[in-house]
Every structure is written in C-alpha cells, then in structure tokens.
Design a protein around this motif. Structure first.
Motif, PDB file in Angstrom:
ATOM      1  N   LEU A  41      45.461  49.874  73.370  1.00 53.91           N
ATOM      2  CA  LEU A  41      46.158  49.283  72.228  1.00 53.91           C
ATOM      3  C   LEU A  41      47.668  49.503  72.348  1.00 53.91           C
ATOM      4  O   LEU A  41      48.469  48.598  72.100  1.00 53.91           O
ATOM      5  CB  LEU A  41      45.637  49.900  70.923  1.00 53.91           C
ATOM      6  N   GLU A  50      49.353  47.082  74.658  1.00 57.75           N
ATOM      7  CA  GLU A  50      49.583  45.744  74.113  1.00 57.75           C
ATOM      8  C   GLU A  50      50.792  45.727  73.197  1.00 57.75           C
ATOM      9  O   GLU A  50      51.569  44.771  73.187  1.00 57.75           O
ATOM     10  CB  GLU A  50      48.339  45.267  73.363  1.00 57.75           C
ATOM     11  N   VAL A  51      50.938  46.806  72.436  1.00 61.74           N
ATOM     12  CA  VAL A  51      52.111  46.896  71.571  1.00 61.74           C
ATOM     13  C   VAL A  51      53.369  47.012  72.421  1.00 61.74           C
ATOM     14  O   VAL A  51      54.368  46.317  72.197  1.00 61.74           O
ATOM     15  CB  VAL A  51      51.998  48.102  70.609  1.00 61.74           C
ATOM     16  N   ARG A  66      54.643  43.757  73.999  1.00 64.46           N
ATOM     17  CA  ARG A  66      55.386  42.888  73.083  1.00 64.46           C
ATOM     18  C   ARG A  66      56.755  43.470  72.766  1.00 64.46           C
ATOM     19  O   ARG A  66      57.745  42.759  72.616  1.00 64.46           O
ATOM     20  CB  ARG A  66      54.576  42.683  71.814  1.00 64.46           C
ATOM     21  N   LEU A  67      56.793  44.773  72.661  1.00 65.13           N
ATOM     22  CA  LEU A  67      58.051  45.456  72.384  1.00 65.13           C
ATOM     23  C   LEU A  67      59.019  45.270  73.545  1.00 65.13           C
ATOM     24  O   LEU A  67      60.215  44.996  73.353  1.00 65.13           O
ATOM     25  CB  LEU A  67      57.749  46.938  72.204  1.00 65.13           C
TER      26      LEU A  67
END
Lengths: 135, 135
Positions: free
Chosen positions: B100, B103-104, B107-108
């Motif tokens: 998880l 994935e964050v 994007r960051l």
DNA sequence: CAGCATCCTATCCGATACTG
DNA sequence: CAGTATCGGATAGGATGCTG
C-alpha cells in the motif's frame, strides 16, 4: 554530483536542478503549499471549476476564513491559482486553477481518490497497531 | 467493491464512503501523514528500497531524529511502512514500504517530480506576484 | 460578499541529553 | 546504532471584531 556516468535510471533525480530531498531546495516550499492541510483540499475543490471565496469555504469543510485566505494567497503567489476580482457591489471574486495548477491538482486528486479508496485497509492497520501496544 | 449502478466515471467520488472534503473523515489524517512535510519525503526515500534509520535520516536532508521517528511511527501505524527490527548488537532496524505504501509513494513521487520540473515557472510567478505588491 | 487585523492557544519542531 | 524524554521557541490555526 555525477553528470558523466549516470544511467537513465539514475538520471531521474541525480542531476535535476531542483531536488526536493535537499534541505534548501525551494521546491519543498511549493510542495508544502500544494500538499498542506488546506492547500491540497483547495486545489482539489477548484479542479471542478472556479469558485467564489465563500463557496470554496463551504466546499473545504472546516477551513477557517483566515486559513483559506492565507492558503489562496500562497497558491496564487506560486502561480497555481488565479484570482479574478470584479469591482462590483457586493464584491465578487472568483478563484480558478491556472494550467499549472490543474496539473498539480490532477496528481493530487489521483492521490486523494486512491487513499479514499483504501481507507478501510488503513483503519484496519491502525487497529492492529494500537492493539499490539496497549497490552 | 462496485455493487451499485454508478457508471465508471461517477463511481470514483460519487458514492465513496470516505470523502476527504468532509471535516471528520479519517482519510484527512492519512493524507496529512502521507503528504506532510516529512511524510512525503520519507515515503519518497523508501521507494528506492529499504533503509535503516540513520540512512533515512541522511537521505531526508534536514529532518531531525525526533521528527523522523515520529513520522515513521505514524506511517507504520497507517500501514504504509513496515518496520523490521533485528535483535542484534548493535541494533539494526530496516524500514520498507508496504505494498500500500508503494502505491502511495508512487503517486507522491509523480507529484514531486512534476513540481521539481516546473519550479522555474513557479519561481517566475512568485517574482511577478511580489513585484506587483511592493510598489 | 470578501476579506484584513488581532489575540490567543495548540502543535510543530529543533536542540539537547540520556538509554539499551 | 536506534531510538526516547524533555524543554523552549516558532508557527499553525481558531475566534472575534471590523472594513469596503
């Protein structure tokens, strides 16, 4: 640092003029304005279209007048938001994203929607974490 | 997950249980942990691979021991970072992203690299803004 | 309506000192 | 090495009152 032998994989952050990982890089300030508590929500709200001050305030639930004003100033200064004031009575001011602001907001919303969709996982992780310590 | 009749375009934010725009939504907390001053840089640093505490501290230039510790605790609690401690002497602790968290972080980093690449525009906007007021 | 000025509190955060 | 504990200054941010 290493401008001669860097491979394409390294190049990404090896010799960029602006590196957010270094302490004094001004990109850190921009990142904080854009991703801060109110900045991200403000940009997200404006992505749907231009809004007036009080409409924005209602959309970004919980923001105070002071913080919204401050946030908008910072975003306007950074060139992410455009302020359009009409000299009428009562006054009317519209805020909208600049093209650059739209691109930032797009990426921000991608992140926002992603975390919204995964909150149940996060909540579960928090419970596990808390349960493990309060023994 | 998609048990309603909403179209794919609407589904994204039309009837999500978690809405970051409402004051009491827990997703706001997560967003603040992930995008905060040190959270985003920590996640970004760990994207390249697992790191030990002091290596991480050197990579995230300017972070204090205290804030890094605090940041890591929050991210671990949210399930974005995994802490792997070996009981040896001297102690060795590795931090790595969870799936998880990856994935964050992805994007960051997209956002981070984007703003790094557009900083010259931002700097120019700031100069214009400042010049317009100091008259 | 769209704000700015002021006061005041909560928290952020860095510096320092200490522990296993 | 990998942290925790504590102190104090800086800043974020809410509440209130006022202006054009």
């Amino acid at each position: 640092m290493d401008q001669s032998t860097a491979s394409p994989e390294e190049r990404q952050d090896a010799d960029l003029p602006f590196d957010v990982f270094s302490k004094r890089c001004p990109s850190r300030g921009l990142l904080e304005h854009a991703t801060g508590r109110w900045g991200s929500l403000t940009l997200g709200a404006l992505y749907e279209g231009s809004l007036r001050f009080n409409a924005l305030r209602r959309r970004v639930d919980g923001v105070s007048e002071k913080m919204l004003s401050q946030t908008l100033h910072a975003l306007e200064r950074d060139g992410l938001v455009h302020r359009e004031a009409q000299l009428v009575n009562p006054p009317r001011v519209d805020y909208e994203l600049t093209p650059l602001g739209r691109e930032v907001a797009e990426r921000l919303l991608g992140l926002i929607h992603f975390v919204e969709g995964r909150m149940s996982e996060v909540l579960a992780a928090r419970e596990r974490y808390d349960a493990a310590r309060e023994v």
